[in-house]
Design a protein around this motif. Structure first.
Motif, PDB file in Angstrom:
ATOM      1  N   ALA A 173      12.193   3.756   1.768  1.00 22.05           N
ATOM      2  CA  ALA A 173      10.601   3.738   2.523  1.00 22.05           C
ATOM      3  C   ALA A 173      10.466   2.685   3.237  1.00 22.05           C
ATOM      4  CB  ALA A 173       9.241   4.031   1.629  1.00 22.05           C
ATOM      5  N   VAL A 174      10.330   1.113   2.142  1.00 19.33           N
ATOM      6  CA  VAL A 174       9.677   0.175   2.914  1.00 19.33           C
ATOM      7  C   VAL A 174      11.526  -0.563   3.470  1.00 19.33           C
ATOM      8  CG1 VAL A 174       9.990  -2.417   1.739  1.00 19.33           C
ATOM      9  CG2 VAL A 174       7.939  -0.637   0.629  1.00 19.33           C
ATOM     10  N   LEU A 234      17.136   0.109  -5.985  1.00 26.37           N
ATOM     11  CA  LEU A 234      17.008  -0.238  -4.683  1.00 26.37           C
ATOM     12  C   LEU A 234      17.493  -0.541  -3.818  1.00 26.37           C
ATOM     13  CD1 LEU A 234      14.350  -2.408  -7.579  1.00 26.37           C
ATOM     14  CD2 LEU A 234      13.622  -0.973  -5.979  1.00 26.37           C
ATOM     15  N   TYR A 235      18.937  -1.071  -4.714  1.00 25.68           N
ATOM     16  CA  TYR A 235      20.046  -2.124  -3.384  1.00 25.68           C
ATOM     17  C   TYR A 235      19.921  -0.143  -2.139  1.00 25.68           C
ATOM     18  CZ  TYR A 235      24.631  -2.273  -1.813  1.00 25.68           C
ATOM     19  OH  TYR A 235      25.880  -1.790  -1.430  1.00 25.68           O
ATOM     20  N   LEU A 236      20.362   0.590  -2.485  1.00 27.77           N
ATOM     21  CA  LEU A 236      20.958   1.541  -2.278  1.00 27.77           C
ATOM     22  C   LEU A 236      19.431   2.113  -1.200  1.00 27.77           C
ATOM     23  CD1 LEU A 236      22.901   4.337  -4.633  1.00 27.77           C
ATOM     24  CD2 LEU A 236      23.445   3.116  -2.668  1.00 27.77           C
ATOM     25  N   GLY A 237      18.599   1.812  -2.115  1.00 28.54           N
ATOM     26  CA  GLY A 237      17.274   2.301  -0.704  1.00 28.54           C
ATOM     27  C   GLY A 237      16.639   1.587   0.180  1.00 28.54           C
ATOM     28  N   VAL A 238      17.983   0.214  -0.152  1.00 32.09           N
ATOM     29  CA  VAL A 238      17.582  -0.542   1.105  1.00 32.09           C
ATOM     30  C   VAL A 238      18.594  -0.402   2.127  1.00 32.09           C
ATOM     31  CG1 VAL A 238      17.510  -3.047   1.722  1.00 32.09           C
ATOM     32  CG2 VAL A 238      16.614  -2.205   0.271  1.00 32.09           C
ATOM     33  N   ILE A 239      19.536   0.114   1.974  1.00 35.94           N
ATOM     34  CA  ILE A 239      21.048   0.437   2.898  1.00 35.94           C
ATOM     35  C   ILE A 239      20.853   1.451   3.263  1.00 35.94           C
ATOM     36  CG2 ILE A 239      23.631   0.716   2.628  1.00 35.94           C
ATOM     37  CD1 ILE A 239      23.024  -2.076   1.665  1.00 35.94           C
ATOM     38  N   LEU A 240      19.679   2.763   3.357  1.00 44.27           N
ATOM     39  CA  LEU A 240      19.513   3.945   3.353  1.00 44.27           C
ATOM     40  C   LEU A 240      19.222   4.031   4.400  1.00 44.27           C
ATOM     41  CD1 LEU A 240      18.777   6.006   0.445  1.00 44.27           C
ATOM     42  CD2 LEU A 240      20.277   6.861   2.855  1.00 44.27           C
ATOM     43  N   GLY A 241      17.541   2.401   4.335  1.00 44.51           N
ATOM     44  CA  GLY A 241      16.780   1.853   6.045  1.00 44.51           C
ATOM     45  C   GLY A 241      17.789   1.829   7.277  1.00 44.51           C
ATOM     46  N   LEU A 242      18.871   0.815   6.398  1.00 43.35           N
ATOM     47  CA  LEU A 242      20.084   0.870   7.698  1.00 43.35           C
ATOM     48  C   LEU A 242      20.629   1.820   7.932  1.00 43.35           C
ATOM     49  CD1 LEU A 242      21.979  -2.523   6.155  1.00 43.35           C
ATOM     50  CD2 LEU A 242      20.237  -2.818   7.808  1.00 43.35           C
ATOM     51  N   MET A 293      10.825  -7.218   1.596  1.00 47.33           N
ATOM     52  CA  MET A 293      10.398  -6.216   1.595  1.00 47.33           C
ATOM     53  C   MET A 293      10.421  -6.289  -0.074  1.00 47.33           C
ATOM     54  SD  MET A 293      14.281  -4.272   2.716  1.00 47.33           S
ATOM     55  CE  MET A 293      15.458  -4.536   4.541  1.00 47.33           C
ATOM     56  N   LEU A 294      10.683  -7.997  -0.607  1.00 49.83           N
ATOM     57  CA  LEU A 294      10.689  -7.656  -2.497  1.00 49.83           C
ATOM     58  C   LEU A 294       9.532  -7.662  -2.849  1.00 49.83           C
ATOM     59  CD1 LEU A 294      13.355 -10.470  -3.239  1.00 49.83           C
ATOM     60  CD2 LEU A 294      12.983  -7.755  -4.209  1.00 49.83           C
ATOM     61  N   PRO A 295       8.503  -8.520  -2.205  1.00 46.04           N
ATOM     62  CA  PRO A 295       6.528  -8.484  -2.662  1.00 46.04           C
ATOM     63  C   PRO A 295       6.786  -6.952  -2.833  1.00 46.04           C
ATOM     64  CG  PRO A 295       7.016 -10.187  -1.171  1.00 46.04           C
ATOM     65  CD  PRO A 295       8.230  -9.725  -0.570  1.00 46.04           C
ATOM     66  N   ALA A 296       7.276  -6.038  -1.967  1.00 42.20           N
ATOM     67  CA  ALA A 296       6.405  -4.694  -1.826  1.00 42.20           C
ATOM     68  C   ALA A 296       7.506  -3.877  -3.204  1.00 42.20           C
ATOM     69  CB  ALA A 296       6.554  -3.880  -1.028  1.00 42.20           C
ATOM     70  N   LEU A 297       8.163  -4.539  -3.485  1.00 42.76           N
ATOM     71  CA  LEU A 297       9.128  -3.803  -4.384  1.00 42.76           C
ATOM     72  C   LEU A 297       9.528  -3.958  -5.974  1.00 42.76           C
ATOM     73  CD1 LEU A 297      12.219  -3.261  -1.847  1.00 42.76           C
ATOM     74  CD2 LEU A 297      10.372  -1.302  -2.808  1.00 42.76           C
ATOM     75  N   PHE A 298       8.524  -5.687  -5.719  1.00 42.13           N
ATOM     76  CA  PHE A 298       8.878  -5.806  -6.444  1.00 42.13           C
ATOM     77  C   PHE A 298       8.090  -5.790  -8.271  1.00 42.13           C
ATOM     78  CE2 PHE A 298       7.381  -9.972  -9.872  1.00 42.13           C
ATOM     79  CZ  PHE A 298       8.417 -10.928 -10.413  1.00 42.13           C
ATOM     80  N   TYR A 299       7.422  -4.024  -8.412  1.00 43.26           N
ATOM     81  CA  TYR A 299       7.011  -3.467  -8.979  1.00 43.26           C
ATOM     82  C   TYR A 299       8.163  -2.344  -9.304  1.00 43.26           C
ATOM     83  CZ  TYR A 299       3.622  -0.269 -11.242  1.00 43.26           C
ATOM     84  OH  TYR A 299       3.053   0.836 -12.485  1.00 43.26           O
ATOM     85  N   PHE A 300       8.512  -2.739  -9.056  1.00 43.62           N
ATOM     86  CA  PHE A 300       9.983  -1.457  -9.813  1.00 43.62           C
ATOM     87  C   PHE A 300      11.250  -2.588  -9.929  1.00 43.62           C
ATOM     88  CE2 PHE A 300       8.336   0.482  -5.633  1.00 43.62           C
ATOM     89  CZ  PHE A 300       7.079   1.653  -6.913  1.00 43.62           C
ATOM     90  N   ALA A 351       0.915  -0.773  -0.020  1.00 42.37           N
ATOM     91  CA  ALA A 351      -0.043   0.231  -0.162  1.00 42.37           C
ATOM     92  C   ALA A 351       0.913   1.407  -0.312  1.00 42.37           C
ATOM     93  CB  ALA A 351      -1.230  -0.272   1.742  1.00 42.37           C
ATOM     94  N   GLY A 352       2.373   1.501   0.143  1.00 34.22           N
ATOM     95  CA  GLY A 352       3.006   2.217   0.661  1.00 34.22           C
ATOM     96  C   GLY A 352       3.775   2.691  -0.945  1.00 34.22           C
ATOM     97  N   THR A 353       3.780   1.567  -0.862  1.00 32.86           N
ATOM     98  CA  THR A 353       4.259   1.680  -2.798  1.00 32.86           C
ATOM     99  C   THR A 353       3.396   2.263  -4.162  1.00 32.86           C
ATOM    100  OG1 THR A 353       4.643  -0.757  -2.812  1.00 32.86           O
ATOM    101  CG2 THR A 353       6.427  -0.357  -1.807  1.00 32.86           C
TER     102      THR A 353
END
Length: 418
Positions: A186-187, A250-258, A208-215, A160-162
C-alpha cells in the motif's frame, strides 16, 4: 483425611499449583521476550526456587518446554506464544510481581492472581491514541531519512495508512500474518503514484521507510545476535530467520507496488533530497518520536521523560563518536552507553525493566531500515549500493548487539551471597 495419604495429596496440590503458575509465567515472559531467551530462564527458575521447586526450560522463538520438579514429582509442559513488543505496560507490571515473588511476599495463589490481572488488563491508551502514536512514531523518524518538510508531511499521510492497517490487523488475524507485506504494498503504491514523481523529493524508498519503520525488525535482528552470542544458538537462529522473513515481506510489498503501477524497477532510485528542515525541527523530531513510541507500544505515560532523555543521550553519543571514529564506531559507542544506562537504571526497584528503557533509544539506531534499503536497491538495478547497505546492516546489527551486551556487563551489579 490424615496421615501419609493426606500429605501426598497436599504435595500433589502444591506441585500442580506451582507447575501451572510457572507455565503461565513462562507464557507471559515469552510473549514479551524482546531481549531474548536468557531473561525468561532466569525469571522462571528464580520463581520456582521460591516455591520449593526447580524449573528447566528449553526456549525457542515462539515456544518453550517447562519441566517443573517439586514434592517428589516432575511435570513437563509445552508453551506456545509469539513474542511481540506492543504491550510494554505489561512488561512494566511484571517487574514488581517478580520482585515480590523473589522476596517471598507472595504465595503461589496470590502470585497467580496478580499475573492474571496483568494479562487481562486493558491497554493504557484507547485504540485511536495508538493510531496517533504510530503516526507520530513515523513522523519523528522521518527527518533521519531525509531532513525535508516534504518527507515529514508525506510520512504523516503514509503513516496514517499503515496505522489504520495495524489497527485492522488486531481484529483480523489473517491480515496480521501478512501485515508487513500488505502495508509495504500500500505504501509503495501510494508513494510511487503520488509522492515520488521527481528526484527532487528524494528516492521512493526514503519516502516509504518512515511509514514502514513500525514493521522493520531491527529489534529481532539485534536480539538474535545477542542470543547467539550468549549461547542460545537455536533461539537466535530462528529469530534471525524470522527477521529476514519480515524484511522479505516488506521488500516484496515494495516490488508489488512497482508491478501494480507499471513503473520500471529503476524507479527505486536511492537519492536523498536537499535538506530544508531547520535545526530546531530536527531537535523536536525526537520528542515526537518518543511520544509516538510511548503511545504505539503502550508504555506508561510517566516514563516519557526518562525515555526521551535516553533518546537524546543515544543520539548525542552516536553523533559525537561518528564524527571521531566513523558510523560503526559511533553506533557501537551509543549502544554501549544506552545498554549501560538501561541496565543501571533497571536494577533500581522504581525503574521499569531494561527492555522498556532500551526501546526508543534502540530504534534511533535504525538497523532494520538498512536491510530494506539494500534489498530494494538490488531490485531496482543498483546492486553495488544494495549490497553496500546489506553489508552495513550486518555490521551495524553486530555493533549494536555487542554494544548493548558490553554496556550491560559494565553496568551490572556483581552477584553477592551464595
Amino acid at each position: 483425611m490424615t496421615g501419609p495419604a493426606a500429605a501426598a495429596d497436599r504435595g500433589q496440590e502444591r506441585h500442580q499449583e506451582a507447575t501451572e503458575f510457572l507455565t503461565r509465567l513462562t507464557r507471559v515472559l515469552l510473549r514479551t521476550s524482546g531481549e531474548g531467551a536468557e531473561q525468561i530462564e532466569r525469571s522462571v527458575r528464580s520463581a520456582a526456587a521460591v516455591y520449593g521447586a526447580t524449573a528447566d526450560l528449553v526456549v525457542v522463538l515462539d515456544g518453550a518446554t517447562v519441566t517443573v520438579a517439586s514434592q517428589g514429582r516432575t511435570t513437563t509442559k509445552a508453551v506456545r506464544e509469539f513474542p511481540e513488543a506492543f504491550r510494554m505496560d505489561q512488561v512494566v507490571a511484571l517487574k514488581p510481581l517478580l520482585a515480590d515473588i523473589a522476596a517471598g511476599r507472595l504465595d503461589v495463589a496470590e502470585a497467580d492472581r496478580r499475573l492474571t490481572a496483568i494479562e487481562s488488563a486493558r491497554p493504557p491508551y484507547p485504540g485511536w491514541l495508538k493510531l496517533v502514536g504510530i503516526v507520530l512514531f513515523a513522523v519523528g523518524f522521518a527527518p533521519l531519512m531525509q531532513p525535508t518538510w516534504y518527507e515529514v508531511w508525506t510520512t504523516a499521510v503514509l503513516g496514517a495508512g499503515t496505522a489504520s492497517l495495524a489497527a485492522a490487523a488486531e481484529r483480523l488475524p489473517r491480515l496480521a500474518t501478512v501485515l508487513p507485506l500488505v502495508a509495504a504494498a500500500a505504501v509503495s503504491l501510494v508513494t510511487l503514484e503520488a509522492f515520488a514523481r521527481t528526484p527532487a523529493h528524494g528516492g521512493p524508498v526514503l519516502l516509504m521507510l518512515p511509514a514502514l519503520f513500525y514493521f522493520v525488525p531491527g529489534d529481532y535482528l539485534s536480539a538474535a545476535t545477542a542470543e547467539m552470542a550468549a549461547g542460545f544458538l537455536t533461539t537466535g537462529a530462528i529469530r534471525l530467520v524470522y527477521a529476514v522473513f519480515l524484511l522479505i515481506q516488506l521488500y516484496l510489498g515494495v516490488i508489488l507496488g512497482l508491478v501494480i503501477t507499471g513503473r520500471s524497477r529503476h524507479a527505486l532510485f536511492d537519492v536523498a533530497a536537499h535538506g530544508d528542515l531547520p535545526r530546531w525541527a530536527l531537535f523536536l523530531a525526537w520528542i515526537v518520536f518518543t511520544v509516538g513510541t510511548v503511545l504505539a507500544f503502550a508504555v506508561p505515560a510517566r516514563l516519557t521523560g526518562p525515555l526521551l532523555a535516553l533518546v537524546y543521550v543515544t543520539v548525542g553519543v552516536q553523533a559525537g563518536f561518528t564524527e571521531l571514529v566513523g558510523e560503526v564506531g559511533g553506533t557501537f559507542a551509543a549502544a554501549v552507553v544506552l545498554g549501560g544506562l538501561a541496565t543501571w537504571l533497571a536494577a533500581r526497584p522504581a525503574w521499569p525493566p531494561r527492555i522498556v528503557l532500551l526501546l526508543p533509544g534502540f530504534f534511533t539506531l535504525t538497523v532494520g531500515s538498512l536491510g530494506m534499503r539494500g534489498l530494494t536497491a538490488v531490485a531496482g538495478g543498483y546492486p553495488i549500493q544494495g549490497f553496500h547497505d546489506l553489508t552495513k546492516m550486518i555490521t551495524l546489527v553486530t555493533a549494536i548487539a555487542a554494544g548493548l551486551l558490553l554496556g550491560a556487563v559494565i553496568a551490572r551489579r556483581p552477584a553477592t551471597g551464595p
